[in-house]
Design a protein around this motif. Structure first.
Motif, PDB file in Angstrom:
ATOM      1  N   LEU A 197      62.320  73.882  44.206  1.00 57.48           N
ATOM      2  CA  LEU A 197      61.512  73.514  45.361  1.00 57.48           C
ATOM      3  C   LEU A 197      60.066  73.308  44.926  1.00 57.48           C
ATOM      4  O   LEU A 197      59.501  74.155  44.225  1.00 57.48           O
ATOM      5  CB  LEU A 197      61.570  74.615  46.422  1.00 57.48           C
ATOM      6  CG  LEU A 197      62.962  75.002  46.906  1.00 57.48           C
ATOM      7  CD1 LEU A 197      62.884  76.216  47.828  1.00 57.48           C
ATOM      8  CD2 LEU A 197      63.627  73.833  47.622  1.00 57.48           C
ATOM      9  N   GLU A 256      56.300  72.450  46.556  1.00 61.53           N
ATOM     10  CA  GLU A 256      55.464  72.254  47.734  1.00 61.53           C
ATOM     11  C   GLU A 256      54.247  71.394  47.397  1.00 61.53           C
ATOM     12  O   GLU A 256      53.783  71.377  46.251  1.00 61.53           O
ATOM     13  CB  GLU A 256      54.958  73.604  48.286  1.00 61.53           C
ATOM     14  CG  GLU A 256      56.026  74.598  48.647  1.00 61.53           C
ATOM     15  CD  GLU A 256      56.258  75.620  47.554  1.00 61.53           C
ATOM     16  OE1 GLU A 256      56.705  76.746  47.866  1.00 61.53           O
ATOM     17  OE2 GLU A 256      56.007  75.286  46.378  1.00 61.53           O
ATOM     18  N   CYS A 264      57.830  70.021  51.265  1.00 64.39           N
ATOM     19  CA  CYS A 264      58.620  70.727  50.266  1.00 64.39           C
ATOM     20  C   CYS A 264      59.768  69.809  49.874  1.00 64.39           C
ATOM     21  O   CYS A 264      60.579  69.439  50.729  1.00 64.39           O
ATOM     22  CB  CYS A 264      59.139  72.038  50.841  1.00 64.39           C
ATOM     23  SG  CYS A 264      60.330  72.903  49.784  1.00 64.39           S
ATOM     24  N   SER A 296      63.091  69.207  47.465  1.00 61.52           N
ATOM     25  CA  SER A 296      64.106  69.895  46.667  1.00 61.52           C
ATOM     26  C   SER A 296      64.713  68.945  45.659  1.00 61.52           C
ATOM     27  O   SER A 296      65.067  67.812  45.992  1.00 61.52           O
ATOM     28  CB  SER A 296      65.207  70.433  47.573  1.00 61.52           C
ATOM     29  OG  SER A 296      66.306  70.871  46.795  1.00 61.52           O
ATOM     30  N   ILE A 324      70.987  69.418  49.897  1.00 66.57           N
ATOM     31  CA  ILE A 324      70.047  70.284  50.593  1.00 66.57           C
ATOM     32  C   ILE A 324      70.537  70.573  52.008  1.00 66.57           C
ATOM     33  O   ILE A 324      70.144  71.559  52.623  1.00 66.57           O
ATOM     34  CB  ILE A 324      68.640  69.660  50.626  1.00 66.57           C
ATOM     35  CG1 ILE A 324      67.617  70.702  51.079  1.00 66.57           C
ATOM     36  CG2 ILE A 324      68.602  68.425  51.519  1.00 66.57           C
ATOM     37  CD1 ILE A 324      66.193  70.217  51.024  1.00 66.57           C
ATOM     38  N   MET A 348      66.336  76.288  55.502  1.00 65.99           N
ATOM     39  CA  MET A 348      65.037  76.184  54.853  1.00 65.99           C
ATOM     40  C   MET A 348      63.998  76.948  55.654  1.00 65.99           C
ATOM     41  O   MET A 348      64.122  77.079  56.887  1.00 65.99           O
ATOM     42  CB  MET A 348      64.613  74.727  54.737  1.00 65.99           C
ATOM     43  CG  MET A 348      65.593  73.845  53.977  1.00 65.99           C
ATOM     44  SD  MET A 348      65.781  74.300  52.239  1.00 65.99           S
ATOM     45  CE  MET A 348      64.138  73.924  51.626  1.00 65.99           C
ATOM     46  N   ARG A 382      62.830  68.561  59.002  1.00 56.59           N
ATOM     47  CA  ARG A 382      63.475  68.278  57.725  1.00 56.59           C
ATOM     48  C   ARG A 382      64.083  66.885  57.746  1.00 56.59           C
ATOM     49  O   ARG A 382      64.487  66.384  58.802  1.00 56.59           O
ATOM     50  CB  ARG A 382      64.529  69.323  57.389  1.00 56.59           C
ATOM     51  CG  ARG A 382      65.739  69.348  58.280  1.00 56.59           C
ATOM     52  CD  ARG A 382      66.627  70.568  57.979  1.00 56.59           C
ATOM     53  NE  ARG A 382      67.182  70.495  56.637  1.00 56.59           N
ATOM     54  CZ  ARG A 382      67.730  71.550  56.014  1.00 56.59           C
ATOM     55  NH1 ARG A 382      67.776  72.723  56.617  1.00 56.59           N
ATOM     56  NH2 ARG A 382      68.219  71.416  54.794  1.00 56.59           N
ATOM     57  N   ASN A 435      65.644  64.979  51.045  1.00 57.79           N
ATOM     58  CA  ASN A 435      65.548  66.330  50.461  1.00 57.79           C
ATOM     59  C   ASN A 435      64.185  66.965  50.735  1.00 57.79           C
ATOM     60  O   ASN A 435      63.620  67.643  49.868  1.00 57.79           O
ATOM     61  CB  ASN A 435      65.792  66.283  48.951  1.00 57.79           C
ATOM     62  CG  ASN A 435      67.259  66.117  48.609  1.00 57.79           C
ATOM     63  OD1 ASN A 435      68.110  66.158  49.492  1.00 57.79           O
ATOM     64  ND2 ASN A 435      67.545  65.938  47.345  1.00 57.79           N
ATOM     65  N   THR A 436      63.690  66.783  51.936  1.00 57.86           N
ATOM     66  CA  THR A 436      62.328  67.207  52.248  1.00 57.86           C
ATOM     67  C   THR A 436      62.279  68.055  53.515  1.00 57.86           C
ATOM     68  O   THR A 436      62.956  67.749  54.495  1.00 57.86           O
ATOM     69  CB  THR A 436      61.414  65.982  52.429  1.00 57.86           C
ATOM     70  OG1 THR A 436      61.400  65.233  51.215  1.00 57.86           O
ATOM     71  CG2 THR A 436      59.994  66.401  52.765  1.00 57.86           C
ATOM     72  N   CYS A 445      57.710  77.513  50.299  1.00 55.14           N
ATOM     73  CA  CYS A 445      58.946  76.959  50.826  1.00 55.14           C
ATOM     74  C   CYS A 445      60.112  77.749  50.239  1.00 55.14           C
ATOM     75  O   CYS A 445      60.041  78.193  49.078  1.00 55.14           O
ATOM     76  CB  CYS A 445      59.032  75.492  50.416  1.00 55.14           C
ATOM     77  SG  CYS A 445      60.559  74.657  50.848  1.00 55.14           S
ATOM     78  N   ALA A 453      64.681  78.314  50.273  1.00 53.72           N
ATOM     79  CA  ALA A 453      65.992  77.773  50.619  1.00 53.72           C
ATOM     80  C   ALA A 453      67.042  78.880  50.571  1.00 53.72           C
ATOM     81  O   ALA A 453      67.011  79.747  49.691  1.00 53.72           O
ATOM     82  CB  ALA A 453      66.369  76.659  49.654  1.00 53.72           C
ATOM     83  N   GLY A 504      59.719  78.082  46.180  1.00 54.72           N
ATOM     84  CA  GLY A 504      58.795  77.226  45.469  1.00 54.72           C
ATOM     85  C   GLY A 504      57.651  78.029  44.879  1.00 54.72           C
ATOM     86  O   GLY A 504      57.583  79.253  45.045  1.00 54.72           O
TER      87      GLY A 504
END
Length: 127
Positions: A4, A6, A22, A24, A29, A34, A72, A77-78, A96, A98, A118
C-alpha cells in the motif's frame, strides 16, 4: 502480499481540504476491507474511516463530525480519503490499511484487524 502506498499529504491551513490516496499493488483489492488511521506525535494510532469490499458500507470516527469521506475504486486499486474543514487537531501521519475479508458487508475499525499497512503520509494543518 499487498503493498500500500499513500499520497496526498501536505501542509494546509485550517478550514482547507486535502485528498489522500492509497494505491495497492496487490491483485484483487476487492477482496479486502480498507481503512484509514492516523497517528499524532505522542499518541496511539486511531481509527479514521473504513470501507467494505464493494464500498457499500462505511464507518467513520465520531470525532470527525462528518468532515471526511472515504471511497474506493477497485478497478484502479485505489482508496481515497477526502478531508474537508481541516483542523489543527487533524495533524498526524495518515495510514492506509487492508484487511482480507471473505464477507462483503463488514468493515474493520481496529488496528488489530488489519494485515497490511502503508508507510504513511504526513498531514499538517496550521492554525
Amino acid at each position: 502480499q499487498v503493498l500500500l502506498v499513500e499520497s496526498g499529504g501536505g501542509l494546509v491551513q485550517a478550514g482547507g481540504s486535502l485528498t489522500l490516496s492509497c494505491v495497492s499493488s496487490g491483485r484483487h483489492i476487492d477482496m479486502y476491507n480498507m481503512g484509514w488511521f492516523r497517528q499524532a506525535p505522542g499518541k496511539d494510532r486511531e481509527f479514521v474511516a473504513a470501507i467494505s469490499r464493494t464500498g457499500a458500507f462505511k464507518r467513520y470516527s465520531d470525532s470527525l463530525e462528518g468532515r471526511f469521506m472515504i471511497s474506493r475504486d477497485n478497478a484502479k486499486n485505489t482508496v481515497t480519503l477526502q478531508m474537508n474543514r481541516l483542523k489543527p487537531d487533524d495533524t498526524a501521519v495518515y495510514y492506509c490499511a487492508a484487511n482480507f475479508s471473505p464477507i462483503y458487508t463488514t468493515v474493520a475499525i481496529t488496528t488489530q484487524e488489519y494485515n497490511y499497512w502503508g508507510q504513511g503520509t504526513q498531514v499538517t494543518v496550521s492554525s
